[in-house]
Design an enzyme around this catalytic site. Sequence first.
Site, PDB file in Angstrom:
ATOM      1  N   GLN A   1      -5.491  -3.354  10.828  1.00 38.20           N
ATOM      2  CA  GLN A   1      -4.364  -2.750  11.542  1.00 38.20           C
ATOM      3  C   GLN A   1      -4.775  -1.489  12.286  1.00 38.20           C
ATOM      4  OE1 GLN A   1      -0.359  -2.921   9.629  1.00 38.20           O
ATOM      5  NE2 GLN A   1      -1.536  -3.534   7.842  1.00 38.20           N
TER       6      GLN A   1
ATOM      7  N   ASP B   1      -1.934   7.847   4.228  1.00 42.74           N
ATOM      8  CA  ASP B   1      -1.530   6.467   4.545  1.00 42.74           C
ATOM      9  C   ASP B   1      -2.131   6.093   5.902  1.00 42.74           C
ATOM     10  OD1 ASP B   1      -0.333   4.013   4.345  1.00 42.74           O
ATOM     11  OD2 ASP B   1       1.746   4.735   4.413  1.00 42.74           O
ATOM     12  N   GLU B   2      -2.322   4.806   6.146  1.00 37.34           N
ATOM     13  CA  GLU B   2      -2.861   4.335   7.441  1.00 37.34           C
ATOM     14  C   GLU B   2      -4.201   5.004   7.754  1.00 37.34           C
ATOM     15  OE1 GLU B   2      -1.112   2.028   9.045  1.00 37.34           O
ATOM     16  OE2 GLU B   2       1.010   2.343   8.573  1.00 37.34           O
TER      17      GLU B   2
ATOM     18  N   LYS C   1       0.833  -1.215   0.000  1.00 41.17           N
ATOM     19  CA  LYS C   1       0.000   0.000   0.000  1.00 41.17           C
ATOM     20  C   LYS C   1       0.864   1.260   0.000  1.00 41.17           C
ATOM     21  CE  LYS C   1      -2.099  -1.166   3.823  1.00 41.17           C
ATOM     22  NZ  LYS C   1      -1.484  -2.490   3.997  1.00 41.17           N
ATOM     23  N   THR C   2       1.829   1.287   0.904  1.00 41.48           N
ATOM     24  CA  THR C   2       2.673   2.484   0.999  1.00 41.48           C
ATOM     25  C   THR C   2       3.523   2.624  -0.260  1.00 41.48           C
ATOM     26  OG1 THR C   2       2.689   2.257   3.390  1.00 41.48           O
ATOM     27  CG2 THR C   2       4.373   3.667   2.437  1.00 41.48           C
TER      28      THR C   2
ATOM     29  N   ARG D   1       5.262  -7.435  10.770  1.00 39.17           N
ATOM     30  CA  ARG D   1       6.487  -6.648  10.540  1.00 39.17           C
ATOM     31  C   ARG D   1       7.623  -7.551  10.089  1.00 39.17           C
ATOM     32  NH1 ARG D   1       4.233  -3.011   9.128  1.00 39.17           N
ATOM     33  NH2 ARG D   1       2.423  -4.312   9.457  1.00 39.17           N
TER      34      ARG D   1
HETATM   35  N1  ATP Z   1       5.208  -5.268  -6.532  1.00 40.93           N
HETATM   36  C1  ATP Z   1       6.189  -5.392  -5.640  1.00 40.93           C
HETATM   37  N2  ATP Z   1       7.382  -5.884  -6.009  1.00 40.93           N
HETATM   38  C2  ATP Z   1       8.386  -6.021  -5.120  1.00 40.93           C
HETATM   39  N3  ATP Z   1       8.318  -5.687  -3.833  1.00 40.93           N
HETATM   40  C3  ATP Z   1       7.152  -5.175  -3.386  1.00 40.93           C
HETATM   41  C4  ATP Z   1       6.029  -5.007  -4.263  1.00 40.93           C
HETATM   42  N4  ATP Z   1       5.022  -4.488  -3.550  1.00 40.93           N
HETATM   43  C5  ATP Z   1       5.481  -4.336  -2.293  1.00 40.93           C
HETATM   44  N5  ATP Z   1       6.767  -4.743  -2.187  1.00 40.93           N
HETATM   45  C6  ATP Z   1       7.597  -4.734  -0.971  1.00 40.93           C
HETATM   46  O1  ATP Z   1       6.868  -5.339   0.085  1.00 40.93           O
HETATM   47  C7  ATP Z   1       7.130  -4.681   1.310  1.00 40.93           C
HETATM   48  C8  ATP Z   1       5.831  -4.173   1.920  1.00 40.93           C
HETATM   49  O2  ATP Z   1       5.339  -3.063   1.178  1.00 40.93           O
HETATM   50  P1  ATP Z   1       4.648  -1.828   1.878  1.00 40.93           P
HETATM   51  O3  ATP Z   1       5.421  -1.422   3.069  1.00 40.93           O
HETATM   52  O4  ATP Z   1       4.337  -0.828   0.853  1.00 40.93           O
HETATM   53  O5  ATP Z   1       3.301  -2.565   2.359  1.00 40.93           O
HETATM   54  P2  ATP Z   1       2.068  -1.972   3.132  1.00 40.93           P
HETATM   55  O6  ATP Z   1       0.862  -2.552   2.510  1.00 40.93           O
HETATM   56  O7  ATP Z   1       2.168  -0.500   3.178  1.00 40.93           O
HETATM   57  O8  ATP Z   1       2.293  -2.612   4.569  1.00 40.93           O
HETATM   58  P3  ATP Z   1       1.704  -2.140   5.978  1.00 40.93           P
HETATM   59  O9  ATP Z   1       0.260  -2.546   5.976  1.00 40.93           O
HETATM   60  O10 ATP Z   1       2.481  -2.901   6.970  1.00 40.93           O
HETATM   61  O11 ATP Z   1       1.881  -0.658   6.054  1.00 40.93           O
HETATM   62  C9  ATP Z   1       8.108  -3.568   1.010  1.00 40.93           C
HETATM   63  O12 ATP Z   1       9.391  -4.027   1.251  1.00 40.93           O
HETATM   64  C10 ATP Z   1       7.875  -3.330  -0.465  1.00 40.93           C
HETATM   65  O13 ATP Z   1       8.979  -2.741  -1.096  1.00 40.93           O
HETATM   66 MG    MG Z   2       2.313   0.855   4.821  1.00 39.22          MG
END
Ligand code: ATP
Ligand code: MG
Length: 747
Positions: free
Chosen positions: A259, A228-229, A39-40, A615
Amino acid sequence: MTSAPSGSPLLSQLNETQAQAADHFTGPALVIAGAGSGKTRTLIYRIAHLTQHYGVHPGEILAVTFTNKAAAEMRERASHLVPGANELWMSTFHSAGVRILRAYGEHIGLRRGFVIYDDDDQSDLLKEIMGSIPGIGPDTTPRTLRGILDRAKSNLLTPDDLARSGDPYISGLPREVAAEMYRRYEARKRGQNAIDFGDLITETVRLFREVPGVLDKVQNRARFIHVDEYQDTNKAQYELTRLLASRDRNLLVVGDPDQSIYKFRGADIQNILDFQKDYPDAKVYMLEHNYRSSASVLKIANKLIENNTERLDKTLKPVKAEGAPVAFHRATDHRAEGDFVAGWITRLHGEGRPLTEMAVLYRTNAQSRVIEESLRRGGIAAKIVGGVGFYDRREIRDILAYARLAINPADDVALRRIIGRPRRGIGDTALEKLMGWAREHRTTLLEACARAVEDNIIDRGAQKPVEFAALMGAMSEAAENYEPAPFFRFVIETSGYLDLLRQEGQEGQVRMENLDELVNAAEEWSRENEGGVHDFLDDAALLSSVDDMRTKKENRDVPEEAVTLMTLHNAKGLEFPVVFIVGTEEGLLPSRGALTEGPGAIEEERRLFYVGITRAMERLFLTAAENRMQFGKTNAAEDSRFLEEIGGEFDTIDAYGQNVEYRAKSWKTYRPTVPAAGAGYSSPVKNTSPLTADMAYRGGEKVSHPKFGEGQVLAVSGLGERQEVTVHFPSAGTKKLLVKFANLSKA
Ligand SMILES: Nc1ncnc2c1ncn2[C@@H]1O[C@H](COP(=O)(O)OP(=O)(O)OP(=O)(O)O)[C@@H](O)[C@H]1O
Ligand SMILES: [Mg+2]
């Protein structure tokens, strides 16, 4: 949905749905997905894509995150992807508020030079006024009152709203008393030209509502808004976002209802669930692949969170392989638990794992001390995020109080803090008289000091306050003319503070070093930021809040290569290859408070554990102690009920790392007093608890309605007669229905 533009080098680093979301141009959009699904990452790539592909100017883009740390990380990641990234507006809600109020606060009566009160300042002010409010007894603490203020502000309630609220009692106080306290607090605070943390949001909302011209100007700076969040926004933050987005409607929010962990601070999960209601034309993107965690870690996370009844069912599939099994260890006591963690860190580090890739997470700050000690014995460097921070130390707060008073002569709270540090021969009686005179003449305490001789305010030693006022005059001038670092040096010396510390021996020495650090911090700040003393104070105030950025200052002696220690709350949004979650026991996780509050609170604790588990990228260790010292007493502890819920999915290991059999220590014997009728505890044994047995519908379930047709249950709330379901009907949108009358059937 349109497919993403092919051949874009940016979007090729995303999967298909992520790319579609990142390619979203105008209008509202919601990215709702589980932990680690990108997402981020998608949010950042969307910003880059807006500038590169759609030609949006970085100066028209706003991204709001939850902590300063997250904002800094986002800025760092964007700097590699966006030309002109320094023009992006990336900040927390609070620092966005500061910036807007500094620029336009005068429109709503904030005078230039207003200062920001943190928790301690708030308490000081409350202590001053609470004695004189009828109905507030000696057993009411400033902390309770702060809680009332905080919740009222999170919900955008004025004192009048509070007086009219539905509950006759608010945190144990009759609502009229609470409202009166709130009213007086506000009046005093305004008189001192100060605002508190809650005001950073609520006053900005008021400004936007009352002065549309200002809103319009800020909107020009925020044509494309990202949050975000989003699941952790409260009503005030929600309203701030809504107002900002009301003109251009380019709002993209991302979040994960699983979350949501700040309900105790007023966060409302409904904000994300209702997004489609607020913006019926919103595009929704659901990401289903977890890129962060090994399959074995993800399995535990998924299994755990399924135990929550009020949730939107989502798919989260691993991209990574199985990896090492998750390990659980039950230590004899909290010290042995710390040693176990230290032992594994040493071992993994010996195998080549950098310390920066490992984190220890806990439920309460108090747990960190024992872990720290074990790490220290093992010779392992650790940096602690949160806890008693640098800016919370007495000497730092004192010097900052001098600075605040220098900038804002109306800050009586600051004056009272420092007038006796060091002692200047102004006793309590003299101070009382000065305060009385100031009140009578409707002026500031500092003014009273200046006039002490002239107006015969005190009988003896009237020269002393006059000297103090003169000193503050010199400091005000210095604040205008000096950079932060030389200014602090000036304050530390001329205030007499240095002499005071010299007399304090060993402890004074440590405090002096901390003051040195303050000067260093100010110097560093000036290298990275523009602005004067005032701007530095704003930043310092923000750092000493909820946040975690103070880490940097707090851990100056710690080498870069160190293990991270922090609470589960602070870990949100972050990731580490190796994660230890300690204290998986009843009374800690779920917390003691949650045990007595009932099922809603237990679900929040489960989400917190879910945040912790997710995490971990490669290795996850869970630990518990059989005996734990809490509040000075050692008691037998019980395994967390959450362990039973994920039972069978982890290896139990002994202190030597050998697999042993997991024998559950049942939590059932630990149940606290039975909560009020209607409530129950969700049980690891499906369908036997009053709650699960009572649930007619579960999140994710397909249902059908006589008028709206088929739909999917997003959320379930309430019990029995009052049970409500939120259902998304493709033909009719999202509806909240009372089960009793809705005529739903399972599809
Ligand atoms: N398409 C992709 N290809 C490679 N790596 C990815 C891809 N999408 C996400 N990642 C990697 O996966 C990990 C998690 O991504 P991110 O932190 O954006 O998730 P999130 O959904 O924001 O998580 P959270 O809910 O914990 O905030 C990061 O290391 C990110 O770089
Ligand atoms: Mg995130």
